[in-house]
Design an enzyme around this catalytic site. Sequence first.
Site, short mmCIF file in Angstrom:
data_model
loop_
_atom_site.label_atom_id
_atom_site.label_comp_id
_atom_site.label_asym_id
_atom_site.label_seq_id
_atom_site.Cartn_x
_atom_site.Cartn_y
_atom_site.Cartn_z
N SER A 123 -51.58 3.94 -57.15
CA SER A 123 -50.50 3.08 -58.25
C SER A 123 -48.97 3.19 -57.42
O SER A 123 -48.72 2.68 -56.19
CB SER A 123 -50.56 3.71 -59.50
OG SER A 123 -49.98 2.62 -60.44
N LYS A 175 -40.16 -4.80 -83.79
CA LYS A 175 -39.19 -3.66 -83.25
C LYS A 175 -40.09 -2.38 -83.19
O LYS A 175 -40.54 -2.03 -84.42
CB LYS A 175 -38.20 -3.49 -84.47
CG LYS A 175 -37.03 -2.55 -84.36
CD LYS A 175 -36.28 -2.70 -82.78
CE LYS A 175 -35.14 -1.49 -82.75
NZ LYS A 175 -34.51 -1.78 -81.43
#
Length: 278
Positions: A123, A175
Amino acid sequence: MALTPDYLIERRRLGQRVSFWRWMTALVVIIASVGAGLYASGGGEFERRSAHIAKLKISGIITGDEDTLRLIHDIAESRAEAVIITIESPGGTVTGAEALYDALRKLAAKKPTVAVVDGMAASGGYIAALGADRIFAHETSIVGSIGVLFQYPDIVGLLDRVGVKIESIKSSPLKAAPSPIESATPESRAAIAELVQENFDWFKRLVRERRSLDDGGLAAVANGRVFTGKQGVTLGLVDQVGSVDQAKDWLEKEKKLPHDLPIREWRPHGFSEKWGLC
């Protein structure tokens, strides 16, 4: 006992010898302290200004920390003729890997730079390897894991069992979503999926460009799985099976570096010199 002139002269000579060795001892301590300070600060100007091959180790979780980025910049400004990066990392944050990659590309623009995968470059660790001009890996090294992962805990069931209820007042539904204290909504899942996909597309573009892969070659490696170093050569993720020895040989042959250049290992708080191969 009477103090004869000969006795007084001998006492004076003895005192002078004692004083001499005291001063010599103090001088040795001072020199050792200065040397330790130079080592801790990076080896001193003389070492930085002498020709060598810099060896930089990238290990652990990649975060794009300032110490590592500053060290890469210092190597770029040093008298290093080339750089060998050894990598032992399972990955890290996307932003941290991007910052590290950018710093390594700037370094490679100034000095020949090769990467050697020790145990793992997965990765973000593989993104770091992409920053080099050439990638070496041991046959049994782990490379790849080309993908992006976003994980978060869900403790809603646990809170229900213990009888805890948390109320939230938000300016908008997305949110702080997803949140471990609220079940993810389809909208929050879609928002995170879009973020993951955008970062994944960036990662794939990087692999395609740096490894010169076509659509089929990219599809074969960009599925999140890992490969051995030997498999990586076949798939185009790795240039050559080898270690630091082979990386140094390649630099000498392809970049015309002198055979007798020492390898010096750079560290955040100084570097140690190893003559010959490391």
